[in-house]
Design an enzyme around this catalytic site. Structure first.
Site, short mmCIF file in Angstrom:
data_model
loop_
_atom_site.label_atom_id
_atom_site.label_comp_id
_atom_site.label_asym_id
_atom_site.label_seq_id
_atom_site.Cartn_x
_atom_site.Cartn_y
_atom_site.Cartn_z
N GLU A 178 0.79 4.04 1.91
CA GLU A 178 1.34 3.85 3.20
C GLU A 178 2.43 3.83 3.46
O GLU A 178 2.95 4.31 4.71
CB GLU A 178 -0.28 4.04 4.18
N CYS A 229 0.73 -0.82 -0.08
CA CYS A 229 -0.39 0.19 0.07
C CYS A 229 0.90 1.05 0.09
O CYS A 229 2.11 1.13 0.48
CB CYS A 229 -0.90 0.08 1.25
N CYS A 263 -5.79 -0.20 5.96
CA CYS A 263 -5.76 -1.22 5.62
C CYS A 263 -5.08 -1.56 7.38
O CYS A 263 -4.65 -0.82 7.53
CB CYS A 263 -5.16 -1.73 4.93
N1 THU Z 1 -4.33 0.43 -1.25
C1 THU Z 1 -3.25 1.28 -0.52
O1 THU Z 1 -2.95 1.58 -0.97
N2 THU Z 1 -3.64 1.69 0.83
C2 THU Z 1 -4.61 2.26 1.29
O2 THU Z 1 -4.75 2.19 2.55
C3 THU Z 1 -6.38 0.58 1.29
C4 THU Z 1 -5.72 0.26 -0.44
C5 THU Z 1 -4.32 -0.30 -2.53
C6 THU Z 1 -3.82 -2.16 -2.21
C7 THU Z 1 -3.96 -2.23 -3.70
O3 THU Z 1 -2.60 -1.81 -4.44
C8 THU Z 1 -5.03 -1.77 -3.78
O4 THU Z 1 -5.23 -0.11 -2.81
C9 THU Z 1 -6.54 -2.19 -4.09
O5 THU Z 1 -6.98 -2.62 -2.76
#
Ligand code: THU
Length: 159
Positions: A74, A72, A111
């Site tokens: 973050e 992700c 998440c």
């Molecule tokens: N994702 C993030 O980068 N940050 C979040 O807070 C939630 C989800 C990304 C993970 C994945 O690449 C895409 O969003 C879909 O879940």
């Protein structure tokens, strides 16, 4: 029997109500979404961390054909910040997300894995940081990771 009551206050802002510094950080997170690698979800997330010395670092979600190997925005951002500036606590973290069509209307909550990494960053520097979650219609401000991850596990749990 006793209740353990946990409360968190989330402040909701319009973009124009934020300080210039916070607006700039959100703009950096929005810009960062352009650098995401999202061939699988097509959901671009950007994050921008302002460190205590004023440095801004950004990161994005980076996906992988072996799905769990992706990461992700973050965590990319916090790990990068902590790698490049290990002596600098994070002061504010802004997150923005978009589909191919547009930025989302209401903020996405980070998440669980990202919350745990955010917590470690707070604990390691003993410096709570604010989190700004961008949505086109509203922006959430959370005053510290503790509010996103109550009853959390950290190093002190093992003492
Ligand atoms: N994702 C993030 O980068 N940050 C979040 O807070 C939630 C989800 C990304 C993970 C994945 O690449 C895409 O969003 C879909 O879940």
């Amino acid at each position: 029997m006793k209740d353990l009551k946990i409360t968190a206050v989330i402040k909701i802002y319009q973009f124009e109500e934020l300080s210039k510094a916070d607006q700039e950080l959100i703009t950096a997170a929005k810009e960062a979404t352009k650098r995401s690698y999202v061939p699988y979800s097509r959901f671009s997330v950007g994050a921008a961390a302002r460190l205590v010395n004023g440095t801004v670092v950004t990161g994005t979600n980076q996906e992988n054909a072996a799905y769990p190997s992706g990461i992700c925005a973050e965590r990319t951002t916090l790990f990068y910040a902590n790698s490049q500036y290990p002596d600098q606590p994070v002061d504010v973290l802004a997150v923005a997300a978009r589909t191919e069509a547009d930025f989302i209307a209401s903020p996405i909550p980070p998440c669980g894995a990202c919350r745990q990494v955010m917590l470690e960053t707070e604990v390691r520097y003993n410096h709570p940081f604010r989190i700004l979650l961008y949505g086109k219609e509203e922006i959430y401000e959370i005053s510290s990771v503790g509010d996103l991850l109550p009853l959390s596990f950290d190093a002190s749990s093992m003492e």
